[in-house]
Design a protein around this motif. Structure first.
Motif, PDB file in Angstrom:
ATOM      1  N   GLU A 107       0.822  -1.210   0.000  1.00 43.83           N
ATOM      2  CA  GLU A 107       0.000   0.000   0.000  1.00 43.83           C
ATOM      3  C   GLU A 107       0.852   1.254   0.000  1.00 43.83           C
ATOM      4  O   GLU A 107       0.561   2.225  -0.719  1.00 43.83           O
ATOM      5  N   TYR A 108       1.913   1.268   0.813  1.00 43.94           N
ATOM      6  CA  TYR A 108       2.817   2.420   0.823  1.00 43.94           C
ATOM      7  C   TYR A 108       3.370   2.667  -0.580  1.00 43.94           C
ATOM      8  O   TYR A 108       3.391   3.799  -1.075  1.00 43.94           O
ATOM      9  N   GLY A 109       3.849   1.612  -1.213  1.00 43.93           N
ATOM     10  CA  GLY A 109       4.416   1.756  -2.547  1.00 43.93           C
ATOM     11  C   GLY A 109       3.406   2.203  -3.578  1.00 43.93           C
ATOM     12  O   GLY A 109       3.694   3.057  -4.423  1.00 43.93           O
ATOM     13  N   ASN A 110       2.194   1.650  -3.501  1.00 45.57           N
ATOM     14  CA  ASN A 110       1.158   2.028  -4.456  1.00 45.57           C
ATOM     15  C   ASN A 110       0.768   3.492  -4.322  1.00 45.57           C
ATOM     16  O   ASN A 110       0.491   4.172  -5.318  1.00 45.57           O
ATOM     17  N   GLU A 111       0.710   3.992  -3.088  1.00 48.11           N
ATOM     18  CA  GLU A 111       0.342   5.393  -2.879  1.00 48.11           C
ATOM     19  C   GLU A 111       1.346   6.337  -3.528  1.00 48.11           C
ATOM     20  O   GLU A 111       0.993   7.424  -3.988  1.00 48.11           O
ATOM     21  N   VAL A 112       2.614   5.917  -3.545  1.00 44.03           N
ATOM     22  CA  VAL A 112       3.649   6.763  -4.140  1.00 44.03           C
ATOM     23  C   VAL A 112       3.682   6.613  -5.654  1.00 44.03           C
ATOM     24  O   VAL A 112       3.749   7.604  -6.393  1.00 44.03           O
ATOM     25  N   MET A 113       3.617   5.376  -6.138  1.00 45.63           N
ATOM     26  CA  MET A 113       3.810   5.121  -7.566  1.00 45.63           C
ATOM     27  C   MET A 113       2.518   5.158  -8.372  1.00 45.63           C
ATOM     28  O   MET A 113       2.533   5.456  -9.563  1.00 45.63           O
ATOM     29  N   HIS A 114       1.381   4.885  -7.725  1.00 47.56           N
ATOM     30  CA  HIS A 114       0.102   4.853  -8.442  1.00 47.56           C
ATOM     31  C   HIS A 114      -0.949   5.623  -7.657  1.00 47.56           C
ATOM     32  O   HIS A 114      -1.932   5.041  -7.185  1.00 47.56           O
ATOM     33  N   PRO A 115      -0.796   6.940  -7.509  1.00 45.45           N
ATOM     34  CA  PRO A 115      -1.766   7.707  -6.718  1.00 45.45           C
ATOM     35  C   PRO A 115      -3.148   7.675  -7.360  1.00 45.45           C
ATOM     36  O   PRO A 115      -3.290   7.760  -8.577  1.00 45.45           O
ATOM     37  N   GLU A 116      -4.160   7.527  -6.517  1.00 44.18           N
ATOM     38  CA  GLU A 116      -5.524   7.484  -7.018  1.00 44.18           C
ATOM     39  C   GLU A 116      -6.019   8.886  -7.349  1.00 44.18           C
ATOM     40  O   GLU A 116      -5.705   9.861  -6.661  1.00 44.18           O
ATOM     41  N   LYS A 117      -6.791   8.977  -8.404  1.00 45.42           N
ATOM     42  CA  LYS A 117      -7.295  10.287  -8.839  1.00 45.42           C
ATOM     43  C   LYS A 117      -8.200  10.925  -7.798  1.00 45.42           C
ATOM     44  O   LYS A 117      -8.316  12.142  -7.727  1.00 45.42           O
TER      45      LYS A 117
END
Length: 318
Positions: free
Chosen positions: A278-288
Motif C-alpha cells: 500500500e505504501y508503494g502504491n500510494e507513491v507510484m500509483h496515486p488514485e485520482k
C-alpha cells in the motif's frame, strides 16, 4: 567480546537484577549497603555493555555496505524488548541511585534558572552544520594567508564549490545524522554476500534514502525489494511466482497474488507485506480521488515502512 557475547552478557545480568527488583521504583538508598553495591555494579556493567551493542548496531548502518546483523536474533530481540525500554532507568539507578535520576531542569533549578530562560531562542540546534560552516571559514582563512603544503593544490573553484555545497538548502547533516540513528540493521543468519545482489542493493538504497529524507523513495523501493524477494524465494516457500502471458512467455504474477500465497506460509508478516504494498502504491500509483496536494508519505510512515521491510526480509531470508 563479540556482539553475541555482549548481548548474552546483557541478558544474563539483567535477568539476575530483575529477580531482585523490577527497577521502575527502585531506590538504592533504601537497600542494605551490600545489596545496593551489588545491584549498582551489575547495572553499570549492563550499561557499559549496552553502549557497545548500540555502537555496533549503529556502525552496521553507517559503515557497512549492507546494513545486516548476522548475530543471534533471540539475543537481539531480548535486548530490544527487555533492555531498551529500561535503558534510562538502568542508567539513572547506576549513576544517581534511583530510577528518576537527575534531569536538566533539576540542575538548572539549583542555579535558579529554567530551561526556557537558558535556551533564549526557538531556533533549531544544528551543531554538525555549524561545524561545517566553521571549518569552511577556517579553511578560507588558511588559503588566504598561510596555506599548508598539503592544501596548496586547492584552487579557488574548489573552495567556492565547498561553500556552495555547505550553504545549499538540501545540506542538512544534523537531520541526516538523526535519521541514521533511527535505523536498525536487518537481522539474518546469512552473511551479506549470501543475500541476492538485487536485495543487497535495494536495502542499501532504501536506508540511504531514509537518511537523506527521501520518504517517497523509501516506499517505492520497499515495495520493489519485497516483490523481488517473494519471487526469488517462491520455490523455497512453496508457490509459483510466474505465469505465461498470451504469447507463452513467463512473467511474474501480481504482487497481490505473491503476498497472498506468501502470507499463508508466513502469517506473522502478512500484514507487513500488505502495508508495504500500500505504501508503494500510494507513491507510484496515486488514485485520482485522493488530494494530490498532500504528500503520501511522512517520515513516521517511512520508518514504519522500513521496519516492516526488515521483518519481511528477516522472515523470507531467515
Amino acid at each position: 567480546m563479540d556482539i553475541n557475547h555482549l548481548l548474552a552478557f546483557v541478558r544474563q545480568e539483567l535477568k539476575e537484577v530483575l529477580k531482585i527488583s523490577s527497577l521502575e521504583d527502585l531506590d538504592l538508598s533504601s537497600l542494605e549497603e551490600g545489596q545496593a553495591e551489588l545491584i549498582k555494579g551489575k547495572l553499570l556493567r549492563i550499561d557499559h555493555a549496552a553502549r557497545k551493542v548500540r555502537n555496533y548496531l549503529q556502525g552496521g548502518v553507517a559503515n557497512s555496505e549492507v546494513p545486516l546483523f548476522s548475530g543471534s536474533k533471540s539475543l537481539l530481540t531480548y535486548f530490544e524488548n527487555e533492555y531498551q525500554p529500561r535503558a534510562d532507568v538502568i542508567r539513572n539507578i547506576a549513576i544517581f541511585g534511583d530510577a528518576k535520576g537527575v534531569t536538566l531542569e533539576d540542575l538548572l533549578a539549583e542555579s535558579g534558572l529554567t530551561l526556557g530562560e537558558l535556551s533564549g531562542s526557538s531556533k533549531k540546534s544544528t551543531p554538525i552544520l555549524d561545524a561545517f560552516d566553521l571549518a569552511t571559514e577556517r579553511l578560507e582563512d588558511l588559503l588566504d594567508y598561510d596555506p599548508p603544503e598539503h592544501l596548496e593544490y586547492m584552487a579557488d573553484e574548489e573552495l567556492v564549490a565547498l561553500k556552495e555545497l555547505v550553504s545549499a538548502k538540501f545540506f542538512e547533516p544534523d537531520e541526516w545524522h538523526a535519521n541514521m540513528k533511527e535505523l536498525k540493521p536487518v537481522v539474518s543468519s546469512r552473511r551479506s554476500d549470501m543475500l541476492p545482489y538485487h536485495v543487497r542493493v535495494r536495502i542499501k538504497e532504501i536506508y540511504r534514502s531514509f537518511i537523506f529524507g527521501n520518504w517517497q523513495s523509501v516506499a517505492a523501493m520497499s515495495r520493489g525489494v519485497v516483490e523481488y524477494a517473494l519471487i526469488d524465494r517462491a520455490g523455497s516457500l512453496g508457490y509459483e511466482a510466474y505465469e505465461n502471458d498470451r504469447s507463452g512467455k513467463g512473467r511474474p504474477k501480481s504482487l497481490r497474488y505473491l503476498i497472498g500465497h506468501a502470507g499463508e506460509i508466513l502469517p506473522h508478516v502478512a500484514t507487513d507485506m500488505d502495508a508495504i504494498r500500500e505504501y508503494g502504491n500510494e507513491v507510484m500509483h496515486p488514485e485520482k480521488t485522493k488530494k494530490m496536494r498532500t504528500l503520501p508519505l511522512s517520515r513516521k510512515q517511512a520508518i514504519d515502512c522500513i521496519d516492516r521491510v526488515k521483518r519481511v526480509l528477516e522472515a523470507v531470508y531467515s
